[in-house]
Motif scaffolding. Sequence first.
Motif, PDB file in Angstrom:
ATOM      1  N   MET A 199       0.822  -1.187   0.000  1.00  0.00           N
ATOM      2  CA  MET A 199       0.000   0.000   0.000  1.00  0.00           C
ATOM      3  C   MET A 199       0.866   1.250   0.000  1.00  0.00           C
ATOM      4  N   ASN A 200       0.227   2.380  -0.277  1.00  0.00           N
ATOM      5  CA  ASN A 200       0.939   3.649  -0.312  1.00  0.00           C
ATOM      6  C   ASN A 200       1.095   4.285   1.060  1.00  0.00           C
ATOM      7  N   ALA A 201       0.295   3.860   2.002  1.00  0.00           N
ATOM      8  CA  ALA A 201       0.309   4.486   3.325  1.00  0.00           C
ATOM      9  C   ALA A 201       1.628   4.193   4.041  1.00  0.00           C
ATOM     10  N   PRO A 202       2.200   5.208   4.679  1.00  0.00           N
ATOM     11  CA  PRO A 202       3.432   4.979   5.443  1.00  0.00           C
ATOM     12  C   PRO A 202       3.133   4.218   6.729  1.00  0.00           C
ATOM     13  N   ASN A 203       4.194   3.701   7.355  1.00  0.00           N
ATOM     14  CA  ASN A 203       4.030   3.039   8.638  1.00  0.00           C
ATOM     15  C   ASN A 203       3.508   4.041   9.661  1.00  0.00           C
ATOM     16  N   ARG A 204       2.728   3.545  10.629  1.00  0.00           N
ATOM     17  CA  ARG A 204       2.104   4.437  11.615  1.00  0.00           C
ATOM     18  C   ARG A 204       3.129   5.272  12.377  1.00  0.00           C
ATOM     19  N   PHE A 205       4.241   4.663  12.786  1.00  0.00           N
ATOM     20  CA  PHE A 205       5.212   5.396  13.589  1.00  0.00           C
ATOM     21  C   PHE A 205       5.860   6.528  12.800  1.00  0.00           C
ATOM     22  N   GLU A 206       5.885   6.423  11.474  1.00  0.00           N
ATOM     23  CA  GLU A 206       6.483   7.472  10.656  1.00  0.00           C
ATOM     24  C   GLU A 206       5.641   8.748  10.657  1.00  0.00           C
ATOM     25  N   LEU A 207       4.378   8.649  11.067  1.00  0.00           N
ATOM     26  CA  LEU A 207       3.496   9.802  11.083  1.00  0.00           C
ATOM     27  C   LEU A 207       3.719  10.689  12.296  1.00  0.00           C
ATOM     28  N   TYR A 208       4.357  10.170  13.366  1.00  0.00           N
ATOM     29  CA  TYR A 208       4.458  10.926  14.607  1.00  0.00           C
ATOM     30  C   TYR A 208       5.850  10.985  15.210  1.00  0.00           C
ATOM     31  N   VAL A 209       6.758  10.134  14.802  1.00  0.00           N
ATOM     32  CA  VAL A 209       8.096  10.095  15.386  1.00  0.00           C
ATOM     33  C   VAL A 209       9.056  10.879  14.488  1.00  0.00           C
ATOM     34  N   LEU A 210       9.727  11.869  15.071  1.00  0.00           N
ATOM     35  CA  LEU A 210      10.689  12.662  14.308  1.00  0.00           C
ATOM     36  C   LEU A 210      11.920  11.830  13.985  1.00  0.00           C
ATOM     37  N   ASP A 211      12.423  11.994  12.769  1.00  0.00           N
ATOM     38  CA  ASP A 211      13.660  11.329  12.384  1.00  0.00           C
ATOM     39  C   ASP A 211      14.837  12.039  13.034  1.00  0.00           C
ATOM     40  N   ASP A 212      15.994  11.397  13.023  1.00  0.00           N
ATOM     41  CA  ASP A 212      17.191  12.010  13.591  1.00  0.00           C
ATOM     42  C   ASP A 212      17.530  13.287  12.814  1.00  0.00           C
ATOM     43  N   GLY A 213      17.672  14.394  13.544  1.00  0.00           N
ATOM     44  CA  GLY A 213      18.023  15.660  12.929  1.00  0.00           C
ATOM     45  C   GLY A 213      16.860  16.399  12.294  1.00  0.00           C
ATOM     46  N   GLU A 214      15.667  15.846  12.353  1.00  0.00           N
ATOM     47  CA  GLU A 214      14.503  16.505  11.757  1.00  0.00           C
ATOM     48  C   GLU A 214      13.963  17.570  12.709  1.00  0.00           C
ATOM     49  N   LYS A 215      13.738  18.762  12.197  1.00  0.00           N
ATOM     50  CA  LYS A 215      13.216  19.855  13.007  1.00  0.00           C
ATOM     51  C   LYS A 215      11.686  19.768  13.038  1.00  0.00           C
ATOM     52  N   PRO A 216      11.076  19.977  14.208  1.00  0.00           N
ATOM     53  CA  PRO A 216       9.612  19.896  14.278  1.00  0.00           C
ATOM     54  C   PRO A 216       8.904  21.080  13.636  1.00  0.00           C
ATOM     55  N   VAL A 217       9.571  22.252  13.584  1.00  0.00           N
ATOM     56  CA  VAL A 217       8.948  23.455  13.015  1.00  0.00           C
ATOM     57  C   VAL A 217       9.953  24.153  12.107  1.00  0.00           C
ATOM     58  N   GLU A 218       9.497  24.506  10.911  1.00  0.00           N
ATOM     59  CA  GLU A 218      10.306  25.292   9.986  1.00  0.00           C
ATOM     60  C   GLU A 218       9.551  26.589   9.700  1.00  0.00           C
ATOM     61  N   VAL A 219      10.254  27.719   9.752  1.00  0.00           N
ATOM     62  CA  VAL A 219       9.635  29.026   9.549  1.00  0.00           C
ATOM     63  C   VAL A 219      10.097  29.597   8.216  1.00  0.00           C
ATOM     64  N   THR A 220       9.126  30.117   7.439  1.00  0.00           N
ATOM     65  CA  THR A 220       9.426  30.795   6.188  1.00  0.00           C
ATOM     66  C   THR A 220       8.774  32.173   6.239  1.00  0.00           C
ATOM     67  N   GLU A 221       9.600  33.219   6.219  1.00  0.00           N
ATOM     68  CA  GLU A 221       9.075  34.582   6.207  1.00  0.00           C
ATOM     69  C   GLU A 221       8.447  34.860   4.849  1.00  0.00           C
ATOM     70  N   ASP A 222       7.299  35.506   4.853  1.00  0.00           N
ATOM     71  CA  ASP A 222       6.628  35.863   3.611  1.00  0.00           C
ATOM     72  C   ASP A 222       7.155  37.211   3.140  1.00  0.00           C
ATOM     73  N   THR A 223       7.668  37.255   1.918  1.00  0.00           N
ATOM     74  CA  THR A 223       8.242  38.495   1.394  1.00  0.00           C
ATOM     75  C   THR A 223       7.194  39.371   0.719  1.00  0.00           C
ATOM     76  N   ARG A 224       6.056  38.812   0.338  1.00  0.00           N
ATOM     77  CA  ARG A 224       5.032  39.592  -0.368  1.00  0.00           C
ATOM     78  C   ARG A 224       4.014  40.221   0.579  1.00  0.00           C
ATOM     79  N   ILE A 225       3.825  39.639   1.760  1.00  0.00           N
ATOM     80  CA  ILE A 225       2.838  40.132   2.717  1.00  0.00           C
ATOM     81  C   ILE A 225       3.592  40.616   3.953  1.00  0.00           C
TER      82      ILE A 225
END
Length: 142
Positions: free
Chosen positions: A1-27
């Motif tokens: 199936m195409n669905a990922p494993n359940r744990f991949e939906l909630y467990v952060l990978d090594d070095g993965e940041k939980p939040v990424e911020v992108t400033e909006d340049t147009r607004i």
Amino acid sequence: MNAPNRFELYVLDDGEKPVEVTEDTRIPNAATFKIVKQDHTLGNMLRAQVLSMPQVLFAGYKVPHPLHPYFLLKIQTDGTLTPQAVLEQAATKLIATLSSLEAKFKREFSFKDVEGAVPEDPYGVAGTGGQSWNTGKDYLDF
């Protein structure tokens, strides 16, 4: 199936940041936050909490695809606070609200253990385990 494993939906990978911020340049005073390993539950709660703040002009979220476990939260403020500060305050208030809800739930659930706090039959007929038809009262009687 195409669905990922359940744990991949909630467990952060090594070095993965939980939040990424992108400033909006147009607004002006706007930013987009990519919050990974979360879904509509947190997205909707954060959006509602952010919108309750008077400094916020716009807040919305979207989940780009249901098989990818992240959502995008866009916040625009009036300039008195940055979108990052608004999100931080909203998250703090949301944690306090959920802690209060948990305490109230535990308090109410503890009443379940008190003897005689809740009648066995919600319609007032004790000992039958069901509805008694010969009592002269019905649950629709006001």
